[in-house]
Design an enzyme around this catalytic site. Structure first.
Site, PDB file in Angstrom:
ATOM      1  N   GLN A 192       0.927  -0.999   0.087  1.00 52.73           N
ATOM      2  CA  GLN A 192      -0.119   0.111  -0.013  1.00 52.73           C
ATOM      3  C   GLN A 192       1.033   1.342   0.106  1.00 52.73           C
ATOM      4  O   GLN A 192       1.600   1.400   1.100  1.00 52.73           O
ATOM      5  CB  GLN A 192      -0.805  -0.043   1.286  1.00 52.73           C
ATOM      6  CG  GLN A 192      -2.051  -0.798   1.235  1.00 52.73           C
ATOM      7  CD  GLN A 192      -2.990  -0.673   2.823  1.00 52.73           C
ATOM      8  OE1 GLN A 192      -2.322  -0.070   3.467  1.00 52.73           O
ATOM      9  NE2 GLN A 192      -3.758  -1.404   2.474  1.00 52.73           N
TER      10      GLN A 192
ATOM     11  N   SER B 239       0.896   6.198   3.276  1.00 45.28           N
ATOM     12  CA  SER B 239       1.405   7.242   4.271  1.00 45.28           C
ATOM     13  C   SER B 239       2.665   7.896   3.672  1.00 45.28           C
ATOM     14  O   SER B 239       2.995   7.471   2.896  1.00 45.28           O
ATOM     15  CB  SER B 239       1.981   6.339   5.496  1.00 45.28           C
ATOM     16  OG  SER B 239       0.746   5.843   6.214  1.00 45.28           O
TER      17      SER B 239
ATOM     18  N   SER C 209       4.957  -1.192   4.050  1.00 47.16           N
ATOM     19  CA  SER C 209       5.207  -2.566   4.668  1.00 47.16           C
ATOM     20  C   SER C 209       5.409  -3.422   3.437  1.00 47.16           C
ATOM     21  O   SER C 209       4.744  -3.482   2.513  1.00 47.16           O
ATOM     22  CB  SER C 209       4.126  -3.179   5.324  1.00 47.16           C
ATOM     23  OG  SER C 209       4.081  -2.376   6.599  1.00 47.16           O
TER      24      SER C 209
ATOM     25  N   GLU D  64      -8.982  -4.407   6.292  1.00 51.35           N
ATOM     26  CA  GLU D  64      -7.789  -5.044   7.118  1.00 51.35           C
ATOM     27  C   GLU D  64      -8.103  -5.659   8.309  1.00 51.35           C
ATOM     28  O   GLU D  64      -7.448  -6.619   8.930  1.00 51.35           O
ATOM     29  CB  GLU D  64      -6.766  -3.920   7.368  1.00 51.35           C
ATOM     30  CG  GLU D  64      -6.006  -3.485   6.070  1.00 51.35           C
ATOM     31  CD  GLU D  64      -4.888  -2.365   6.690  1.00 51.35           C
ATOM     32  OE1 GLU D  64      -4.790  -1.440   6.057  1.00 51.35           O
ATOM     33  OE2 GLU D  64      -4.113  -2.820   7.600  1.00 51.35           O
TER      34      GLU D  64
END
Length: 378
Positions: A123, A126, A158, A241
């Site tokens: 993803q 951020s 991540s 999630e």
């Protein structure tokens, strides 16, 4: 709510247990480097796919089996009971976003290799100045003919160094309210202009990364959803999630708590009032989380998609895991920091950033206050 297995669920559970007994890779917990952990995770994804245990509740037309979310919960619970490697999470929630917002061309191209484990996702959400306040992101995507040109900097991506594709959020319109100017893109991580730099965490593992985007050209047909729809897609992705995956966390939590109880007994602390109180508190927190997760699972089985209630589970998950790992640190004492119990040092460090996964604790509290309790902003 009836939490007992139906006849169909009991049959499924029995078959799954037999499969896990034969297929959980022995010694996978001994993987000590991030590269080794990633290799274990990718091999486990392939094995689950071959066994028919990936995408079980996905629609049949997109490679799933169309099963009830209850089967996902059973899968998570039993893999936790068998100490199996973690289930491949991003395939689940990014796959959901693709199913809901993708074009037929995008689904045909990306869903089959996602479910089979031939491609892996990260993803790109951020940023250095937009972590908790995701809507403040600055990465820009500017339309240039049939392409978008992306420039920016993402943080805490991540698994970025192990991913083939990225679900990217970028600002396409700086002149509208910040939540409305964001779009989502499906990006091949091999695209020219993408630089992935692993970030070494406190325990020495480069589990996450920062990603630099320099004049990266993305075909316009790889935009997910309409222009300006990125915020809604991001919230959908984040909501998935959580959910049945929490069941797997709970089974692992119970095992860890039982180990701490055994450790307390060996150290002669079972009559110590403070130790008793902390073990009891850890048990109660785990039970509160378990019942909350089962309630949400029941809602999902009834056809209701995940919503803001996930923020409550997220807060409970953070609280229970950090409480447990802090207790472990105190019980094992010097063994944790002198290398005799490196597993608990790793678990402790990994428990700290949970508070920012899928939105920080402050953001979750705002969601609970404003959207669930309907409290005023001031």
């Amino acid at each position: 709510m009836d939490y007992r297995d139906s006849a169909e669920e009991a049959e499924y559970r029995a078959g799954l247990r037999a499969w896990l007994a034969d297929n959980v890779p022995p010694g996978h917990q001994n993987a000590t480097t991030q590269d080794d952990r990633a290799a274990v995770a990718h091999a486990w994804h392939k094995k689950l796919y071959e066994g028919g245990y990936i995408g079980q509740s996905w629609p049949v037309e997109w490679g799933g089996k169309g099963l009830s979310p209850a089967m996902d919960a059973i899968l998570n619970e039993e893999t936790g009971n068998f100490n199996a490697p973690p289930l491949p999470g991003t395939a689940g929630y990014i796959g959901r976003a693709l199913q809901m917002y993708g074009t037929d061309e995008q689904r045909t191209q990306l869903l089959p290799p996602t479910i089979s484990g031939d491609i892996h996702w990260c993803q790109g959400f951020s940023e250095p100045s937009a972590g908790s306040d995701l809507a403040a992101l600055r990465t820009r995507a500017v339309r240039d003919g049939d392409e978008y040109v992306v420039n920016g900097h993402k943080m805490w991506t991540s698994g970025g160094q192990y991913s083939d594709w990225c679900l990217l959020l970028a600002r396409t319109d700086p002149d509208v309210p910040k939540h409305k100017g964001i779009s989502a893109f499906l990006v091949d991580m091999r695209s020219p202009g993408i630089t992935v730099q692993p970030i070494v965490l406190a325990d020495g593992s480069p589990e996450t990364s920062e990603v630099f985007w320099d004049d990266v050209r993305i075909p316009a047909n790889q935009r997910l959803g309409d222009e300006g729809e990125g915020w809604r897609i991001a919230m959908t992705t984040v909501s998935y999630e959580r959910g049945p995956s929490d069941i797997g966390f709970i089974s692992t939590y119970r095992k860890n708590l039982a180990e701490l109880e055994e450790t307390a007994a060996k150290k002669g602390l079972t009559d110590d009032r403070e130790t008793q109180a902390r073990l009891a508190r850890a048990y109660v927190l785990g039970e509160v989380l378990r019942l909350n997760v089962l309630q949400q699972l029941s809602l999902r089985i009834s056809g209701r998609p995940p919503g803001e209630e996930g923020s409550i589970s997220k807060q409970l998950w953070t609280h229970t895991e950090q409480e447990l790992q802090h207790l472990a640190l105190d019980l094992f004492g010097a063994d944790v920091v002198t290398g005799r119990r490196p597993d608990y040092l790793h678990r402790y460090f990994m428990s700290r950033p949970i508070s920012v996964y899928g939105g920080s604790s402050q953001i979750q509290k705002n969601i609970i206050a404003q959207r669930l309790l309907e409290m005023p902003r001031k």
